[in-house]
Design an enzyme around this catalytic site. Structure first.
Site, short mmCIF file in Angstrom:
data_model
loop_
_atom_site.label_atom_id
_atom_site.label_comp_id
_atom_site.label_asym_id
_atom_site.label_seq_id
_atom_site.Cartn_x
_atom_site.Cartn_y
_atom_site.Cartn_z
N TRP A 154 -3.49 -2.28 -1.39
CA TRP A 154 -3.35 -3.67 -1.81
C TRP A 154 -4.00 -4.50 -0.71
CZ3 TRP A 154 -0.93 -8.22 -0.11
CH2 TRP A 154 -0.73 -9.21 -1.08
N CYS B 161 0.82 -1.21 0.00
CA CYS B 161 0.00 0.00 0.00
C CYS B 161 0.85 1.26 0.00
CB CYS B 161 -0.97 0.02 1.18
SG CYS B 161 -1.96 -1.46 1.37
N ARG C 151 2.75 0.15 -5.16
CA ARG C 151 2.65 -0.56 -3.88
C ARG C 151 1.25 -1.15 -3.66
NH1 ARG C 151 6.83 0.79 -0.15
NH2 ARG C 151 5.48 0.10 1.53
N HIS D 283 12.89 -36.60 -14.29
CA HIS D 283 12.31 -37.12 -13.06
C HIS D 283 10.91 -36.57 -12.81
CE1 HIS D 283 16.07 -39.08 -11.82
NE2 HIS D 283 16.66 -38.02 -12.37
N LYS E 162 9.82 -14.25 -13.64
CA LYS E 162 9.52 -13.02 -14.38
C LYS E 162 8.39 -13.25 -15.37
CE LYS E 162 11.81 -10.22 -12.35
NZ LYS E 162 11.38 -11.06 -11.25
N ASN F 147 -0.90 1.14 6.51
CA ASN F 147 -0.21 0.01 5.88
C ASN F 147 0.15 -0.99 6.95
OD1 ASN F 147 -0.31 1.49 3.54
ND2 ASN F 147 1.88 1.93 3.46
N GLY F 148 0.08 -2.28 6.65
CA GLY F 148 0.43 -3.30 7.62
C GLY F 148 -0.77 -4.15 7.99
N GLU G 172 5.05 -13.62 -13.50
CA GLU G 172 4.67 -12.38 -12.83
C GLU G 172 3.98 -11.40 -13.78
OE1 GLU G 172 7.65 -11.24 -9.19
OE2 GLU G 172 8.47 -11.12 -11.20
N LYS H 162 4.79 -4.23 -4.72
CA LYS H 162 6.24 -4.14 -4.76
C LYS H 162 6.90 -4.59 -3.47
CE LYS H 162 10.17 -3.05 -6.63
NZ LYS H 162 10.69 -3.94 -7.68
N GLU I 132 14.60 -17.66 -11.97
CA GLU I 132 14.23 -16.25 -12.00
C GLU I 132 13.55 -15.90 -13.31
OE1 GLU I 132 13.86 -12.13 -11.16
OE2 GLU I 132 13.89 -13.97 -9.97
#
Length: 609
Positions: free
Chosen positions: A74, A2, A27, A505, A486, A100-101, A489, A604, A482
């Protein structure tokens, strides 16, 4: 998560709030809202969805107040709805709170407040804060806030206003970032620095437990015990507003991919003395203490976890110290074995990642030495760790990490060399040779970015795909992981990264005709085995996109599309090999019409568990 902005001064508050929130929208972007004084009360305007919806509402009904608070959300508690959007009022509408939190005891508080006659209209934990302040308010907002904070369990960054004192904002934080931009006759509260840079570079950093009373002319900070903080932490930001804007690029993500050479240079700058000593004074450890390390444990989340896997490879290879890499969210719950001979390395881009911070506390409680690798000066992790290695990537606005990832690898590579030097596990001549080559990585990345790549051709193989595999060996494994992260995402295509030797496997069962498979096939000791893996997936109808070393013409016989990177020592190949995968994910997402800067459901900075 947020974004918070609060303003007191001579300007029209909604202009400042909307401008600041637009720089914090990365955010969170489920909803947005503002509260400003009007006619003896607080006018609260909230809208579901992107900030543009709030901007449109305020344009239709302008508010002329010169103070206010704003928020972009968010969702954590309660669905993304207008009722759950911030700011949240008390019963009377005189108090408004942005937060926020996560308040962990919110359910008990809501029951207590409801029993006392308060009417709660949302599903959020935040609304309980507004009503608690209301219950404690006896004419002084700061006192009511401090009494309220004593009742809260969990994390918070808060900005609060009361209609009775419309030129004052009370701000507080615990385990969630909050700063105050200090101006001339105006002050701005925000959850991140880009929100204030249009007006000031002078920043007051709030610490946990501190409460600030902010007016246009003053900021009074008190500690948790009520004592005045005579000298709050102040920093002068070196980067300006342009650094937080797109700079001519179509998206922040593309801009930040191209900023990687500079970020790498800044991160490596000054890390070796003239006598060849690796310089990491921020560790606050003597050479003898570093040499005494018998075990390294790296904790991280998401992209930072992949950087940690690169560090494991390098530290074990060069320093001959056993390294374990753990997902932060699992580390604290598995009764980890750490002691005073263990170095715990916490890797977190924001320095505020809740799971990683919890791991830091767990490690320190068990007697381990903890150092942080982070991009944010003054962040929470820097105060809770024994030492810190800063990356110098500058602000990263795009949600999907790019330049902060490669800067983390650079910083962790320096750490690996420091450990090897202290241990004497490789000759000084070899350390100097590796260092000299490491200093060329920014130029290698720059050359790769300027080179011609068939990115559109490669991206076309993914347009109709629903799933993809990313394969690699050695340094190629974390690079593949990674790359897969990406892709999923920002393009919303399912993708998984694997060690190529693991393909037989189980994962090979997923391969279907035309499925795109990305293979990190740069030159190294396992190159021939990687080529064999490519042949295995092609035999099952897959389309191969290879990341290969410049000059490797033979790889073209085994792949539909090849993205070349300049030749480097295999140990240092992770950064150059990661960049084309960032660009590939970017081009695929753009071709699919996705928002690369603000992908759905993501934020973020993950400051909640």
């Amino acid at each position: 998560m947020c974004g918070i902005v609060g303003y007191v001064g001579p300007r029209r508050a909604t202009d400042v709030l909307l401008g600041g929130l637009s720089r914090l929208e990365y955010r969170g972007y489920d909803s947005a809202g503002v509260a400003v004084p009007e006619d003896g009360t607080l006018a609260i305007v909230r809208r579901l969805g992107r900030l543009a919806n709030l901007r449109e509402a305020l344009g239709a009904h302008p508010l002329g107040a010169t103070s206010g608070i704003g928020h972009t959300r968010w969702a954590t508690h309660g669905r993304p709805t207008e009722e759950n959007a911030h700011p949240h009022p008390d019963c009377s509408g005189a108090i408004a709170v942005v937060h926020n939190g996560i308040i962990e005891n919110y359910s008990d508080l809501r029951e207590e407040l409801a029993a006392a006659g308060h009417i709660l209209r949302s599903e959020t934990d935040t609304e309980a804060i507004a009503h608690l302040i209301e219950s404690y308010f006896e004419g002084d907002l700061t006192t009511a806030v401090r009494k309220t904070l004593a009742r809260l369990e969990g994390s918070y960054a808060l900005a609060i206003m009361h209609a009775a004192d419309p030129t004052t904002i009370v701000a507080a934080r615990r385990d969630s970032p909050l700063i105050i931009g200090i101006g001339q006759g105006e002050n701005i509260v925000a959850s991140d620095i880009p929100a204030v840079l249009e007006y000031t570079r002078r920043i007051l950093v709030l610490h946990d437990g501190e409460v600030a009373t902010v007016t246009p002319e003053s900021v009074l900070v008190v500690a948790a015990d009520g004592s005045v903080v005579a000298e709050p932490e102040m920093i002068d930001v070196e980067w300006d507003l342009d650094a937080a804007e797109k700079g001519g690029y179509e998206d922040f993500m593309l801009k930040e991919i191209h900023e990687q050479p500079r970020a790498l240079r800044e991160t490596l700058r000054g890390r070796m003395a003239d006598d060849g000593e690796i310089q990491l004074s921020e560790l606050d450890m003597t050479t003898e203490q570093v040499a005494g390390i018998e075990r390294v444990l790296v904790i991280a989340c998401g992209t930072s976890y992949h950087a940690a896997l690169v560090a494991k490879n390098l530290i074990e290879r060069w320093a001959r110290i056993p390294v374990e890499v753990d997902v932060s969210s699992e580390f604290r719950y598995r009764d980890p074995i750490v002691g005073d001979d263990t170095l715990v390395v916490a890797v977190t881009q924001s320095g505020e990642t809740a799971d990683t911070l919890a791991g830091v506390r767990e490690a320190r409680d068990r007697g381990a030495k903890v150092i942080a690798v982070t991009n944010v000066v003054g962040s929470r992790v820097t105060r809770e760790s024994d030492g810190v290695i800063y990356t110098h990537a500058g602000p990263e606005i795009g949600v999907a990490a790019t330049k902060t990832f490669t800067a983390q690898i650079a910083a962790l590579t320096v750490l690996a060399l420091k450990l090897a030097q202290a241990k004497g596990s490789i000759p000084q001549e070899r350390i100097r040779s590796l260092w000299d080559e490491l200093l060329t990585v920014p130029e290698v990345v720059e050359a790769g970015l300027k080179g011609a790549h068939p990115l559109d051709e490669c991206a076309a193989l993914f347009i109709d795909a629903t799933s993809s595999l990313f394969l690699g060996r050695g340094m190629g494994v974390p690079v593949a992981m990674e790359g897969a992260l990406k892709l999923k995402e920002i393009s919303y295509i399912h993708a998984e990264g694997f060690a190529a030797g693991e393909m037989k496997h189980g994962p090979i069962a997923l391969i279907t005709e035309g499925m795109p498979i990305v293979v990190v096939a740069t030159q190294g000791p396992t190159y021939e085995k990687v080529v064999s893996n490519i042949q295995e997936v092609r035999a099952r109808g897959a389309k191969v996109i290879a990341i290969a070393t410049a000059g490797d013409d033979d790889i073209r016989r085994h792949a539909e599309c090849v993205l070349y990177v300049p030749r480097m020592t295999e140990a240092l190949s992770a950064i150059p090999a990661s960049v084309p995968l960032q660009l590939l994910a970017y081009h695929i997402a753009k071709a699919r019409g996705c928002d690369v800067d603000q992908p759905r459901n993501l934020a973020k900075s993950v400051t909640v568990e």
